[in-house]
Scaffold this active site. Structure first.
Site, mmCIF file in Angstrom:
data_model
loop_
_atom_site.group_PDB
_atom_site.id
_atom_site.type_symbol
_atom_site.label_atom_id
_atom_site.label_comp_id
_atom_site.label_asym_id
_atom_site.label_seq_id
_atom_site.Cartn_x
_atom_site.Cartn_y
_atom_site.Cartn_z
ATOM 1 N N VAL A 65 0.914 -1.239 -0.108
ATOM 2 C CA VAL A 65 0.002 -0.104 -0.149
ATOM 3 C C VAL A 65 0.839 1.059 0.035
ATOM 4 O O VAL A 65 1.685 1.281 0.714
ATOM 5 C CB VAL A 65 -0.999 -0.023 1.371
ATOM 6 C CG1 VAL A 65 -1.725 1.431 1.161
ATOM 7 C CG2 VAL A 65 -1.805 -1.055 1.043
ATOM 8 N N ASP A 119 -8.472 11.895 0.058
ATOM 9 C CA ASP A 119 -8.156 13.296 0.460
ATOM 10 C C ASP A 119 -7.722 13.447 1.771
ATOM 11 O O ASP A 119 -8.534 13.571 2.681
ATOM 12 C CB ASP A 119 -9.057 14.162 -0.037
ATOM 13 C CG ASP A 119 -8.554 15.891 0.268
ATOM 14 O OD1 ASP A 119 -7.459 15.780 0.670
ATOM 15 O OD2 ASP A 119 -9.339 16.726 0.040
ATOM 16 N N ASN A 146 3.653 7.855 2.590
ATOM 17 C CA ASN A 146 4.287 8.679 1.844
ATOM 18 C C ASN A 146 3.600 10.175 1.948
ATOM 19 O O ASN A 146 4.150 11.304 1.545
ATOM 20 C CB ASN A 146 4.741 8.539 0.622
ATOM 21 C CG ASN A 146 5.261 9.595 -0.385
ATOM 22 O OD1 ASN A 146 6.285 9.854 0.013
ATOM 23 N ND2 ASN A 146 4.237 9.984 -1.241
ATOM 24 N N SER A 210 12.062 13.615 7.461
ATOM 25 C CA SER A 210 12.432 14.905 6.806
ATOM 26 C C SER A 210 13.980 15.237 7.628
ATOM 27 O O SER A 210 13.736 15.194 8.834
ATOM 28 C CB SER A 210 11.691 15.845 6.313
ATOM 29 O OG SER A 210 12.154 17.159 6.030
ATOM 30 N N TYR A 223 5.804 22.335 10.408
ATOM 31 C CA TYR A 223 6.214 21.199 9.546
ATOM 32 C C TYR A 223 7.317 20.261 10.269
ATOM 33 O O TYR A 223 7.213 19.417 10.506
ATOM 34 C CB TYR A 223 6.549 21.487 8.134
ATOM 35 C CG TYR A 223 7.098 20.690 7.256
ATOM 36 C CD1 TYR A 223 6.311 19.647 6.588
ATOM 37 C CD2 TYR A 223 8.545 20.372 7.183
ATOM 38 C CE1 TYR A 223 6.960 18.738 5.753
ATOM 39 C CE2 TYR A 223 9.117 19.382 6.459
ATOM 40 C CZ TYR A 223 8.482 18.295 5.823
ATOM 41 O OH TYR A 223 8.732 17.407 5.065
ATOM 42 N N LYS A 227 7.064 16.343 11.558
ATOM 43 C CA LYS A 227 8.232 15.213 11.132
ATOM 44 C C LYS A 227 8.688 14.743 12.198
ATOM 45 O O LYS A 227 9.135 13.640 12.362
ATOM 46 C CB LYS A 227 8.906 15.819 10.159
ATOM 47 C CG LYS A 227 8.148 16.109 8.789
ATOM 48 C CD LYS A 227 7.854 14.711 8.111
ATOM 49 C CE LYS A 227 7.285 14.879 6.856
ATOM 50 N NZ LYS A 227 6.791 13.661 6.165
ATOM 51 N N VAL A 256 14.653 16.702 -2.122
ATOM 52 C CA VAL A 256 14.524 15.697 -3.225
ATOM 53 C C VAL A 256 13.707 16.650 -4.457
ATOM 54 O O VAL A 256 12.560 17.487 -3.901
ATOM 55 C CB VAL A 256 13.512 14.628 -2.866
ATOM 56 C CG1 VAL A 256 13.460 13.690 -4.219
ATOM 57 C CG2 VAL A 256 14.551 13.556 -1.904
ATOM 58 N N SER A 258 10.830 17.531 -6.495
ATOM 59 C CA SER A 258 9.233 17.291 -6.041
ATOM 60 C C SER A 258 8.551 18.494 -6.211
ATOM 61 O O SER A 258 9.117 19.547 -6.293
ATOM 62 C CB SER A 258 9.145 16.526 -4.826
ATOM 63 O OG SER A 258 9.294 17.366 -3.752
#
Length: 353
Positions: A65, A119, A146, A210, A223, A227, A256, A258
């Site tokens: 998954v 969502d 992810n 992260s 953020y 994390k 990265v 993205s």
């Protein structure tokens, strides 16, 4: 008094002798630990062979998954796990994107797929019921957490909008925990059912961390905190699920290329998603740059060296690291605001024309 004078005067003193011997032993011990960590780091990122995913059911009818699977790192996890022989449940917000990726995977790798439009920012119970229904009768062995969100640009905490704050915590934390509560029991059940048929089969839960969580990061405070939360939660979960045959690991990355990072060009320190995911899957179970952290891996080679260097010198929680992080993100914010102002001015000029 110089050290030489001190030593000559007190060298016959038993207490001084004991102190010097103790200091020498401490120095030798610290040097030995550093050398062992450095050797382990070099082995993990440059020497060790890639992990064989047959122990996680690859090529044997098992499923993975993957959340946040429609773009970037999530999409790359789905593609590379499918290439290894795992069927894929694709979980993300946009149905049309999921359908395209599912078709791509089935055509290229001849494995099965399921899609769940989800969502994560809404925290609707229907999302989790749909996911539970999708995995109910599947032999799932792998979960990739992810799904995630950062700030649109670096911002002081006191100026962070309530919506952005809520979305970050909901997506990065609440959704990740609730998704794991849905999928992890299916993984444990698969391991229990399959032991007689495939001895040594294990489950795997990878959660994306992260550097923002590794180092407290001013101007990304919400953020960064979200994390850092995943670091403690993932390590705690690793201890709980190890007896059940499930490996749990937080995967730490620096930047990265993205949509989230808004960086388009890769470099030595900024890999593209394909490069990063390859390193993450190749080194499952090895710590890379996270030598001091349980159930944690910093797999990409430059990221590993960066973390090891910070941990071995100033430390991730030091005032200096915090100050440098602050200055960097203040600069990023200033550039982003100038760019937004230029775009707004250009749009205004176009409308007048």
């Amino acid at each position: 008094m110089s050290f030489t004078q001190f030593f000559n005067e007190y060298s016959d003193n038993t207490l001084v002798q004991v102190g010097l011997i103790f200091a020498l032993l401490i120095g030798v011990f610290n040097l030995t630990i550093f050398t062992l960590k450095l050797g382990s780091l070099i082995y993990d990122i440059f020497i060790a062979r890639p992990v064989d995913f047959t122990k996680y059911g690859a090529g044997n009818g098992k499923w993975a998954v993957v959340t946040g699977a429609s773009d970037g790192i999530g999409k790359e996890y789905a593609l590379q796990l499918a290439k290894k022989g795992l069927s894929i449940v694709l979980v993300s917000r946009t149905q049309s994107k999921l359908e395209l990726i599912a078709k791509e995977i089935e055509t290229a790798y001849k494995v099965n797929t399921k899609i769940v439009a989800f969502d994560a920012s809404t925290d609707e119970e229907e999302n989790y019921l749909a996911l539970e229904k999708a995995v109910f009768d599947l032999p799932v062995t792998v979960l990739i957490n992810n799904v995630g969100q950062s700030h649109s640009i670096p911002v002081p905490f006191l100026e962070t909008t309530k919506k952005e704050l809520r979305d970050i915590v909901t997506i990065n934390n609440l959704a990740t925990l609730k998704i794991t509560q849905v999928v992890a029991p299916a993984i444990v059940a698969t391991i229990e059912r399959s032991q007689a048929l495939q001895k040594g089969l294990r489950g795997l839960i990878l959660t994306m961390g992260s550097f923002g969580g590794l180092l407290p990061t001013p101007y990304l405070a919400t953020y960064s905190g979200s994390k850092a939360f995943l670091q403690s939660w993932s390590a705690a979960l690793a201890g709980e699920l190890a007896p059940e045959g499930v490996d749990v690991e937080l995967v730490i990355s620096y930047l990265v290329t993205s949509a989230m990072s808004k960086i388009k060009r890769s470099s030595a320190t900024i890999p593209n998603p394909k490069q990063f995911v390859k390193s993450a899957l190749s080194s499952v179970g090895r710590r890379g740059g996270a030598q001091d952290r349980y159930a944690t891996s910093t797999p990409y080679w430059t990221h590993a060296l960066m973390e090891f260097g910070i941990e071995s010198t100033v430390g991730v929680y030091s005032k200096l690291a915090n100050k440098l992080n602050l200055q960097m993100h203040q600069s990023i914010r200033a550039r982003a605001l100038k760019k937004a102002a230029r775009l707004a001015a250009a749009e205004g000029g176009d409308k007048r024309d």
